[in-house]
Design a protein around this motif. Structure first.
Motif, PDB file in Angstrom:
ATOM      1  N   GLY A 212      56.928 -41.697  83.951  1.00 56.17           N
ATOM      2  CA  GLY A 212      57.851 -41.044  83.033  1.00 56.17           C
ATOM      3  C   GLY A 212      59.302 -41.412  83.307  1.00 56.17           C
ATOM      4  O   GLY A 212      60.183 -41.115  82.517  1.00 56.17           O
ATOM      5  N   ARG A 213      59.562 -42.055  84.436  1.00 57.69           N
ATOM      6  CA  ARG A 213      60.923 -42.407  84.818  1.00 57.69           C
ATOM      7  C   ARG A 213      61.324 -43.737  84.192  1.00 57.69           C
ATOM      8  O   ARG A 213      60.562 -44.681  84.184  1.00 57.69           O
ATOM      9  N   ARG A 214      62.544 -43.775  83.643  1.00 58.49           N
ATOM     10  CA  ARG A 214      63.034 -45.023  83.056  1.00 58.49           C
ATOM     11  C   ARG A 214      64.346 -45.393  83.724  1.00 58.49           C
ATOM     12  O   ARG A 214      65.185 -44.535  83.973  1.00 58.49           O
ATOM     13  N   GLU A 215      64.478 -46.665  84.008  1.00 57.30           N
ATOM     14  CA  GLU A 215      65.731 -47.166  84.567  1.00 57.30           C
ATOM     15  C   GLU A 215      65.919 -48.597  84.102  1.00 57.30           C
ATOM     16  O   GLU A 215      64.976 -49.244  83.660  1.00 57.30           O
ATOM     17  N   SER A 216      67.143 -49.058  84.215  1.00 53.29           N
ATOM     18  CA  SER A 216      67.444 -50.440  83.874  1.00 53.29           C
ATOM     19  C   SER A 216      67.692 -51.191  85.176  1.00 53.29           C
ATOM     20  O   SER A 216      68.299 -50.661  86.102  1.00 53.29           O
ATOM     21  N   ARG A 217      67.183 -52.398  85.255  1.00 55.47           N
ATOM     22  CA  ARG A 217      67.330 -53.192  86.471  1.00 55.47           C
ATOM     23  C   ARG A 217      67.766 -54.598  86.087  1.00 55.47           C
ATOM     24  O   ARG A 217      67.205 -55.192  85.180  1.00 55.47           O
ATOM     25  N   VAL A 218      68.761 -55.123  86.781  1.00 56.93           N
ATOM     26  CA  VAL A 218      69.224 -56.496  86.565  1.00 56.93           C
ATOM     27  C   VAL A 218      68.519 -57.380  87.593  1.00 56.93           C
ATOM     28  O   VAL A 218      68.531 -57.080  88.789  1.00 56.93           O
ATOM     29  N   ILE A 219      67.890 -58.456  87.104  1.00 57.60           N
ATOM     30  CA  ILE A 219      67.146 -59.350  87.988  1.00 57.60           C
ATOM     31  C   ILE A 219      67.691 -60.772  87.822  1.00 57.60           C
ATOM     32  O   ILE A 219      67.586 -61.350  86.734  1.00 57.60           O
ATOM     33  N   PRO A 220      68.290 -61.329  88.882  1.00 57.42           N
ATOM     34  CA  PRO A 220      68.774 -62.712  88.797  1.00 57.42           C
ATOM     35  C   PRO A 220      67.591 -63.685  88.702  1.00 57.42           C
ATOM     36  O   PRO A 220      66.542 -63.447  89.302  1.00 57.42           O
TER      37      PRO A 220
ATOM     38  N   ARG B 188      57.540 -60.313  88.975  1.00 56.66           N
ATOM     39  CA  ARG B 188      57.391 -60.398  90.422  1.00 56.66           C
ATOM     40  C   ARG B 188      58.631 -61.089  90.982  1.00 56.66           C
ATOM     41  O   ARG B 188      58.994 -62.174  90.540  1.00 56.66           O
ATOM     42  N   THR B 189      59.277 -60.408  91.939  1.00 61.98           N
ATOM     43  CA  THR B 189      60.395 -61.002  92.664  1.00 61.98           C
ATOM     44  C   THR B 189      59.960 -61.175  94.109  1.00 61.98           C
ATOM     45  O   THR B 189      58.822 -60.839  94.458  1.00 61.98           O
ATOM     46  N   ARG B 190      60.864 -61.644  94.937  1.00 59.86           N
ATOM     47  CA  ARG B 190      60.490 -61.877  96.340  1.00 59.86           C
ATOM     48  C   ARG B 190      60.009 -60.617  97.048  1.00 59.86           C
ATOM     49  O   ARG B 190      59.183 -60.699  97.942  1.00 59.86           O
ATOM     50  N   GLY B 191      60.510 -59.457  96.643  1.00 59.97           N
ATOM     51  CA  GLY B 191      60.153 -58.257  97.379  1.00 59.97           C
ATOM     52  C   GLY B 191      59.417 -57.193  96.592  1.00 59.97           C
ATOM     53  O   GLY B 191      58.904 -56.241  97.184  1.00 59.97           O
ATOM     54  N   ARG B 192      59.350 -57.316  95.269  1.00 63.32           N
ATOM     55  CA  ARG B 192      58.772 -56.238  94.470  1.00 63.32           C
ATOM     56  C   ARG B 192      58.109 -56.780  93.200  1.00 63.32           C
ATOM     57  O   ARG B 192      58.312 -57.909  92.825  1.00 63.32           O
ATOM     58  N   VAL B 193      57.376 -55.862  92.565  1.00 65.71           N
ATOM     59  CA  VAL B 193      56.828 -56.122  91.236  1.00 65.71           C
ATOM     60  C   VAL B 193      57.339 -55.004  90.335  1.00 65.71           C
ATOM     61  O   VAL B 193      57.218 -53.825  90.669  1.00 65.71           O
ATOM     62  N   HIS B 194      57.925 -55.377  89.204  1.00 64.20           N
ATOM     63  CA  HIS B 194      58.482 -54.406  88.257  1.00 64.20           C
ATOM     64  C   HIS B 194      57.717 -54.507  86.942  1.00 64.20           C
ATOM     65  O   HIS B 194      57.428 -55.605  86.477  1.00 64.20           O
ATOM     66  N   ARG B 195      57.415 -53.360  86.344  1.00 64.81           N
ATOM     67  CA  ARG B 195      56.758 -53.315  85.034  1.00 64.81           C
ATOM     68  C   ARG B 195      57.774 -52.797  84.044  1.00 64.81           C
ATOM     69  O   ARG B 195      58.458 -51.804  84.292  1.00 64.81           O
TER      70      ARG B 195
END
Length: 184
Positions: free
Chosen positions: A160-168, A134-141
């Protein structure tokens, strides 16, 4: 004893009682000031550490809350778990706490070296756990792919979609273990 001596004796007793009351008031004021000064040295981590095993509700800046039993508290993070074995766990950076309900007044200093937030995150990475971040604006699984000094890389699992996300780390509000089937 004549009346004059009795008056002097009563006056002396009154003065003694007044001096004793003044000394007691000064002592009470000094104790209160020392207590306030000691409270000023206690930080949130010390309060959370003293409440290990206590059920609390943590308010986050996004308006959501997480509830659980305090399992560990360090200078920079808090680990909560549900009361049942195998329950969902929540890793919360202390700067992401907007408020705590259920916390007692006690405090406990750190005992020895404490693990850093990065160590906790690397454990989740190593175990390939699916997490909800959980970040200030979203929830990522997803699964934590890398842990840097001030950020993490998340392999996002979104259908089915995969992506990479950088989270400070500055954006982290909560990292929760995501049992299978749990959606953001």
């Amino acid at each position: 004893m004549d009346t004059s001596d009795a008056r002097w004796s009563d006056l002396a007793a009154d003065l003694d009682a007044l001096a004793e009351a003044h000394a007691t008031a000064e002592s009470d004021a000094m104790i209160a000031e020392l207590t306030r000064a000691e409270h000023a040295t206690i930080d949130l981590a010390d309060r959370l550490r003293a409440a290990t095993g206590t059920l609390v509700v943590i308010d986050l800046p996004d308006g959501e809350s997480v509830r659980g039993v305090i399992r560990e508290a360090a200078r920079t993070w808090l680990l909560l778990a549900g009361p049942a074995r195998g329950s969902q766990r929540h890793l919360v950076p202390l700067p992401a706490i907007d408020g705590v309900s259920g916390l007692g007044a006690g405090s406990a200093p750190a005992a020895g070296r404490e693990l850093a937030l990065t160590t906790q995150l690397r454990d989740l990475q190593r175990d390939r756990r699916t997490v909800l971040i959980r970040t200030r604006g979203r929830v990522h699984r997803g699964r934590i792919a890398r842990v840097g000094a001030d950020h993490l890389d998340l392999d996002v699992l979104d259908g089915g979609r995969r992506e990479s996300r950088v989270i400070p780390f500055s954006a982290l509000l909560c990292v929760s273990h995501a049992p299978p089937g749990m959606a953001p």
